[in-house]
Design a protein around this motif. Structure first.
Motif, PDB file in Angstrom:
ATOM      1  N   ASP A 155       0.834  -1.231   0.145  1.00  0.00           N
ATOM      2  CA  ASP A 155      -0.092  -0.079   0.145  1.00  0.00           C
ATOM      3  C   ASP A 155       1.092   1.142   0.064  1.00  0.00           C
ATOM      4  O   ASP A 155       0.387   2.446  -0.573  1.00  0.00           O
ATOM      5  N   LEU A 156       1.945   1.271   0.719  1.00  0.00           N
ATOM      6  CA  LEU A 156       2.931   2.323   0.748  1.00  0.00           C
ATOM      7  C   LEU A 156       3.969   2.438  -0.199  1.00  0.00           C
ATOM      8  O   LEU A 156       4.998   3.250   0.016  1.00  0.00           O
ATOM      9  N   GLN A 157       4.089   1.432  -0.993  1.00  0.00           N
ATOM     10  CA  GLN A 157       4.974   1.304  -2.168  1.00  0.00           C
ATOM     11  C   GLN A 157       6.466   1.380  -1.588  1.00  0.00           C
ATOM     12  O   GLN A 157       7.353   1.964  -2.227  1.00  0.00           O
ATOM     13  N   ILE A 158       6.813   0.553  -0.342  1.00  0.00           N
ATOM     14  CA  ILE A 158       8.014   0.250  -0.001  1.00  0.00           C
ATOM     15  C   ILE A 158       8.629  -1.190  -0.293  1.00  0.00           C
ATOM     16  O   ILE A 158       7.823  -2.037  -0.610  1.00  0.00           O
ATOM     17  N   ASP A 159       9.688  -0.862  -1.134  1.00  0.00           N
ATOM     18  CA  ASP A 159      10.324  -2.057  -1.682  1.00  0.00           C
ATOM     19  C   ASP A 159      10.449  -3.141  -0.832  1.00  0.00           C
ATOM     20  O   ASP A 159      11.074  -3.053   0.391  1.00  0.00           O
ATOM     21  N   TYR A 160      10.427  -4.534  -1.254  1.00  0.00           N
ATOM     22  CA  TYR A 160      10.825  -5.611  -0.354  1.00  0.00           C
ATOM     23  C   TYR A 160      10.919  -6.675  -1.217  1.00  0.00           C
ATOM     24  O   TYR A 160      10.614  -6.766  -2.756  1.00  0.00           O
ATOM     25  N   GLU A 161      11.476  -7.794  -0.826  1.00  0.00           N
ATOM     26  CA  GLU A 161      11.725  -9.340  -1.582  1.00  0.00           C
ATOM     27  C   GLU A 161      10.951 -10.120  -0.652  1.00  0.00           C
ATOM     28  O   GLU A 161      11.246 -10.264   0.451  1.00  0.00           O
ATOM     29  N   LEU A 162      10.472 -11.108  -1.486  1.00  0.00           N
ATOM     30  CA  LEU A 162      10.085 -12.546  -0.876  1.00  0.00           C
ATOM     31  C   LEU A 162      10.903 -13.628  -1.017  1.00  0.00           C
ATOM     32  O   LEU A 162      11.199 -13.698  -2.257  1.00  0.00           O
ATOM     33  N   LEU A 163      11.364 -14.054  -0.143  1.00  0.00           N
ATOM     34  CA  LEU A 163      12.463 -15.261  -0.115  1.00  0.00           C
ATOM     35  C   LEU A 163      11.909 -16.460   0.360  1.00  0.00           C
ATOM     36  O   LEU A 163      11.592 -16.567   1.674  1.00  0.00           O
ATOM     37  N   GLU A 164      11.866 -17.495  -0.337  1.00  0.00           N
ATOM     38  CA  GLU A 164      11.350 -18.854   0.062  1.00  0.00           C
ATOM     39  C   GLU A 164      12.518 -19.729   0.156  1.00  0.00           C
ATOM     40  O   GLU A 164      13.407 -19.239   0.303  1.00  0.00           O
ATOM     41  N   GLN A 165      12.007 -20.946   1.000  1.00  0.00           N
ATOM     42  CA  GLN A 165      13.054 -22.076   1.292  1.00  0.00           C
ATOM     43  C   GLN A 165      13.874 -22.087   0.110  1.00  0.00           C
ATOM     44  O   GLN A 165      13.485 -22.350  -0.963  1.00  0.00           O
ATOM     45  N   GLY A 166      15.333 -22.266   0.439  1.00  0.00           N
ATOM     46  CA  GLY A 166      16.220 -22.480  -0.620  1.00  0.00           C
ATOM     47  C   GLY A 166      16.832 -20.749  -1.010  1.00  0.00           C
ATOM     48  O   GLY A 166      17.856 -20.632  -1.333  1.00  0.00           O
ATOM     49  N   GLN A 167      15.790 -20.057  -1.424  1.00  0.00           N
ATOM     50  CA  GLN A 167      16.155 -18.643  -1.579  1.00  0.00           C
ATOM     51  C   GLN A 167      16.985 -17.790  -0.641  1.00  0.00           C
ATOM     52  O   GLN A 167      17.978 -17.216  -0.757  1.00  0.00           O
ATOM     53  N   LEU A 168      16.411 -18.100   0.817  1.00  0.00           N
ATOM     54  CA  LEU A 168      16.824 -17.378   1.791  1.00  0.00           C
ATOM     55  C   LEU A 168      18.437 -17.957   2.072  1.00  0.00           C
ATOM     56  O   LEU A 168      19.121 -17.025   2.418  1.00  0.00           O
ATOM     57  N   GLU A 169      18.270 -19.246   2.150  1.00  0.00           N
ATOM     58  CA  GLU A 169      19.747 -19.873   2.555  1.00  0.00           C
ATOM     59  C   GLU A 169      20.702 -19.557   1.540  1.00  0.00           C
ATOM     60  O   GLU A 169      22.125 -19.355   1.944  1.00  0.00           O
ATOM     61  N   ARG A 226      20.941 -16.650   0.080  1.00  0.00           N
ATOM     62  CA  ARG A 226      21.160 -15.217  -0.031  1.00  0.00           C
ATOM     63  C   ARG A 226      21.854 -14.832   1.369  1.00  0.00           C
ATOM     64  O   ARG A 226      22.803 -14.095   1.424  1.00  0.00           O
ATOM     65  N   PHE A 227      21.193 -15.567   2.494  1.00  0.00           N
ATOM     66  CA  PHE A 227      21.752 -15.341   3.841  1.00  0.00           C
ATOM     67  C   PHE A 227      21.943 -16.788   4.435  1.00  0.00           C
ATOM     68  O   PHE A 227      20.747 -17.080   5.051  1.00  0.00           O
ATOM     69  N   PRO A 228      23.042 -17.223   4.176  1.00  0.00           N
ATOM     70  CA  PRO A 228      23.419 -18.656   4.680  1.00  0.00           C
ATOM     71  C   PRO A 228      23.091 -18.978   6.188  1.00  0.00           C
ATOM     72  O   PRO A 228      23.146 -19.985   6.704  1.00  0.00           O
ATOM     73  N   GLN A 229      23.016 -17.786   6.840  1.00  0.00           N
ATOM     74  CA  GLN A 229      22.789 -17.757   8.357  1.00  0.00           C
ATOM     75  C   GLN A 229      21.605 -18.503   8.844  1.00  0.00           C
ATOM     76  O   GLN A 229      21.325 -18.943   9.930  1.00  0.00           O
ATOM     77  N   PHE A 230      20.612 -18.453   7.845  1.00  0.00           N
ATOM     78  CA  PHE A 230      19.209 -18.940   8.176  1.00  0.00           C
ATOM     79  C   PHE A 230      18.958 -19.898   7.501  1.00  0.00           C
ATOM     80  O   PHE A 230      19.482 -20.698   6.442  1.00  0.00           O
ATOM     81  N   ARG A 236      14.913 -23.341  20.956  1.00  0.00           N
ATOM     82  CA  ARG A 236      13.925 -23.923  20.032  1.00  0.00           C
ATOM     83  C   ARG A 236      14.013 -23.302  18.651  1.00  0.00           C
ATOM     84  O   ARG A 236      14.085 -24.049  17.751  1.00  0.00           O
ATOM     85  N   LEU A 237      14.023 -22.013  18.725  1.00  0.00           N
ATOM     86  CA  LEU A 237      14.163 -21.104  17.553  1.00  0.00           C
ATOM     87  C   LEU A 237      15.629 -21.403  16.846  1.00  0.00           C
ATOM     88  O   LEU A 237      15.350 -21.694  15.514  1.00  0.00           O
ATOM     89  N   ILE A 238      16.735 -21.530  17.626  1.00  0.00           N
ATOM     90  CA  ILE A 238      17.672 -21.848  16.845  1.00  0.00           C
ATOM     91  C   ILE A 238      17.774 -23.133  16.063  1.00  0.00           C
ATOM     92  O   ILE A 238      18.359 -23.358  15.120  1.00  0.00           O
ATOM     93  N   SER A 239      17.222 -24.230  16.905  1.00  0.00           N
ATOM     94  CA  SER A 239      17.225 -25.501  16.044  1.00  0.00           C
ATOM     95  C   SER A 239      16.123 -25.580  14.840  1.00  0.00           C
ATOM     96  O   SER A 239      16.396 -26.257  13.936  1.00  0.00           O
ATOM     97  N   HIS A 240      15.398 -24.498  14.906  1.00  0.00           N
ATOM     98  CA  HIS A 240      14.434 -24.442  13.727  1.00  0.00           C
ATOM     99  C   HIS A 240      15.115 -23.429  12.660  1.00  0.00           C
ATOM    100  O   HIS A 240      14.842 -23.676  11.519  1.00  0.00           O
ATOM    101  N   LEU A 241      15.730 -22.448  12.758  1.00  0.00           N
ATOM    102  CA  LEU A 241      16.047 -21.432  11.986  1.00  0.00           C
ATOM    103  C   LEU A 241      17.705 -20.784  11.732  1.00  0.00           C
ATOM    104  O   LEU A 241      18.010 -20.290  10.690  1.00  0.00           O
ATOM    105  N   PHE A 242      18.364 -21.527  12.841  1.00  0.00           N
ATOM    106  CA  PHE A 242      19.983 -21.089  12.635  1.00  0.00           C
ATOM    107  C   PHE A 242      20.604 -22.297  12.809  1.00  0.00           C
ATOM    108  O   PHE A 242      21.118 -22.679  13.864  1.00  0.00           O
ATOM    109  N   PRO A 243      20.824 -23.011  11.653  1.00  0.00           N
ATOM    110  CA  PRO A 243      21.703 -24.219  11.490  1.00  0.00           C
ATOM    111  C   PRO A 243      23.220 -23.969  12.061  1.00  0.00           C
ATOM    112  O   PRO A 243      23.722 -24.887  12.437  1.00  0.00           O
ATOM    113  N   HIS A 244      23.797 -22.844  11.969  1.00  0.00           N
ATOM    114  CA  HIS A 244      24.951 -22.503  12.243  1.00  0.00           C
ATOM    115  C   HIS A 244      25.370 -21.911  13.799  1.00  0.00           C
ATOM    116  O   HIS A 244      26.594 -21.657  13.961  1.00  0.00           O
ATOM    117  N   LEU A 245      24.501 -21.799  14.654  1.00  0.00           N
ATOM    118  CA  LEU A 245      24.659 -21.384  15.856  1.00  0.00           C
ATOM    119  C   LEU A 245      24.723 -22.266  16.868  1.00  0.00           C
ATOM    120  O   LEU A 245      24.139 -23.339  16.943  1.00  0.00           O
TER     121      LEU A 245
END
Length: 510
Positions: free
Chosen positions: A177-191, A193-197, A413-422
């Motif tokens: 609505d406010l025309q703010i730029d963003y990107e949608l990253l799905e499984q595989g794309q996020l990893e 782009r940002f391998p921490q996740f 629990r979040l780390i086991s879910h989202l952060f494989p390298h922590l």
């Protein structure tokens, strides 16, 4: 219409355009020789981890006033983020202002404005807050230029959750609505782009490139340095003076007199340091109470009842696993807000408060900024208190420790879910105080019986990013003299929205 209401669609935001191009890394942050490839300092070099925060403190000591009495147009009580930016905004308008901070060290760690990082972001599901973030950018740019420091660092931010979740979908709609730029990253794309996740199926990340890490303690030091050394001849900045009472409330015929305790009240263990100010009293035409958690026990002294909620929050820092060469610093890793259930039963839930704030607020986190490790916490999960002097870690250490264990377990629990390298074992933990309203909107309003007193509170959890804009909003309310109900710019933050709030029968002069 509200001054914070959406305006015609703006051009796409560019943080580098708004704040100006700056070097990505201050010289004091260069990775030391021998540090691991992740960019984190070895834990044996504990003394070095806080060098930049301590440097900010060194430049803000010795601010106590030698005089015993002060007269001013506006007295700002509280030298944290909101109070400091309010004093700065008033000073820029030529107002004779005095700012009081109860701690002798304005960069203390006993409140809500300290630490190595807070999140600056435009990714909000509420348009009014996006507009407030926009309004703050010129102030951040000015502060960086005048301080000569990089105060906002990073490579953007991620909101992560189920692709059909209400918060993710609400955020996407608002950004569209406010025309703010963003990107949608799905499984595989996020990893990639940002391998921490690491995402699971049906999860998605909303990436917004303008988000940053705001360096909290250095920012407080920079604002105070401006107040003290920027040729503001009408500014008196005093640390080590604690407000005890205000005389003349509801008596609009004369000025307000603030009576002070001339001693630093707290060294972190509830004990005075003896480094306080000599200032005994201040006479002011108007007063801004930006006292953080300390405003809660003070309200009865000015005849008010406000439904504020104080909590002692805990966050933990987690190091990358040994042998992992993936960078987890702000240079390559975004700030992040995972919208998942933290599974902690808070006091709000137990009280049966029927509001979104009583339900799941998810998590938040930042990459390494200064303190080694990735910062993660379950949001709004700390144990509650009515007086910061009796915060849970002091009044009930066993219960406080149990809650800390719950928060750490939730983060793990979040780390086991989202952060494989922590590494799920926390390297260290810290506490900070939150002061919130039941609906988690801010409270910016005049005293119902005395518009010379402006209340500014309830910013914890998401207020830091708006610092410059909040200072301007509060300044506008001070100079206008009307209540927030009558002010379009602050109507959302009015006191009257709360039931059972307002004036009580008498003023407590104790």
């Amino acid at each position: 219409p509200s001054a914070l209401a959406p305006r015609p669609p703006p051009p796409p935001l560019s943080f580098s355009r708004l704040l100006g191009a700056r070097p990505p890394l201050a010289s004091g942050f260069v990775r030391p020789r021998g540090a691991p490839a992740s960019g984190l300092l070895p834990m044996r070099r504990v003394a070095a981890r806080f060098r930049n925060i301590k440097a900010a403190r060194r430049h803000t000591r010795g601010l106590a006033s030698a005089a015993s009495h002060n007269e001013c147009d506006v007295c700002v009580v509280g030298g944290g983020l909101v109070g400091a930016f309010t004093a700065l905004s008033l000073a820029k308008k030529g107002v004779k202002v005095t700012i009081l901070e109860q701690h002798a060290d304005v960069c203390h760690e006993q409140g809500s404005s300290h630490g190595d990082g807070r999140i600056f972001r435009f990714a909000y599901p509420i348009p009014e807050y996006i507009e407030l973030a926009r309004k703050s950018t010129s102030g951040w740019k000015d502060l960086q230029e005048k301080s000569g420091k990089d105060l906002l660092l990073g490579v953007g931010g991620l909101d992560i959750g189920h692709r059909d979740g209400n918060r993710i979908q609400g955020l996407i709609k608002t950004l569209d609505d406010l025309q703010i730029d963003y990107e949608l990253l799905e499984q595989g794309q996020l990893e990639k782009r940002f391998p921490q996740f690491s995402l699971r199926e049906q999860e998605i990340a909303v990436y917004q490139s303008d988000a940053r890490c705001a360096r909290a303690t250095p920012i407080i030091g920079a604002v105070w340095n401006q107040l003290k050394h920027n040729n503001f001849t009408e500014v008196t900045a005093v640390s080590g003076s604690r407000l005890h009472s205000i005389e003349g409330v509801s008596n609009t015929n004369g000025p307000l007199t603030l009576n002070l305790d001339a001693s630093d009240p707290d060294n972190g263990e509830g004990v005075g340091t003896g480094r306080g100010s000599n200032l005994k009293s201040v006479t002011a035409g108007k007063v801004v109470l930006a006292m953080g958690a300390w405003v809660m026990p003070f309200m009865s002294k000015i005849g008010l009842r406000i439904p504020l909620i104080g909590t002692e929050e805990c966050c933990a820092y987690f190091m990358p696993k040994k042998g992992k060469r993936i960078d987890h610093t702000f240079k390559t890793m975004p700030v992040f807000i995972p919208h998942f259930d933290h599974e902690i039963v808070t006091e709000l839930k137990l009280a049966g408060i029927d509001h979104e704030s009583a339900n799941d607020w998810g998590f938040y986190g930042l990459p390494q900024v200064e303190i080694p490790g990735v910062k993660i916490s379950a949001h709004h999960t700390g144990r509650s208190f009515l007086d910061p002097g009796d915060r849970p870690s002091r009044s009930d250490p066993m219960a406080s420790e149990e809650r800390k264990k719950e928060i750490i377990a939730s983060c793990q629990r979040l780390i086991s879910h989202l952060f494989p390298h922590l590494d799920p074992k926390p390297a260290h933990t810290i506490h900070c105080l939150y002061t919130s309203t039941p609906d988690h909107d801010f409270l910016i309003d005049t005293h119902p019986n005395d518009n010379r007193i402006v209340l500014a509170t309830g910013f914890s959890g998401h207020g830091f990013k708006f610092g410059p804009a909040l200072g301007d909003l509060i300044t506008g309310l001070v100079m206008d003299g009307r209540s927030s109900r009558e002010n379009a710019s602050t109507r959302r933050f009015a006191l009257e929205r709360f039931e059972n709030s307002g004036v009580i029968g008498s003023i407590d002069d104790s």
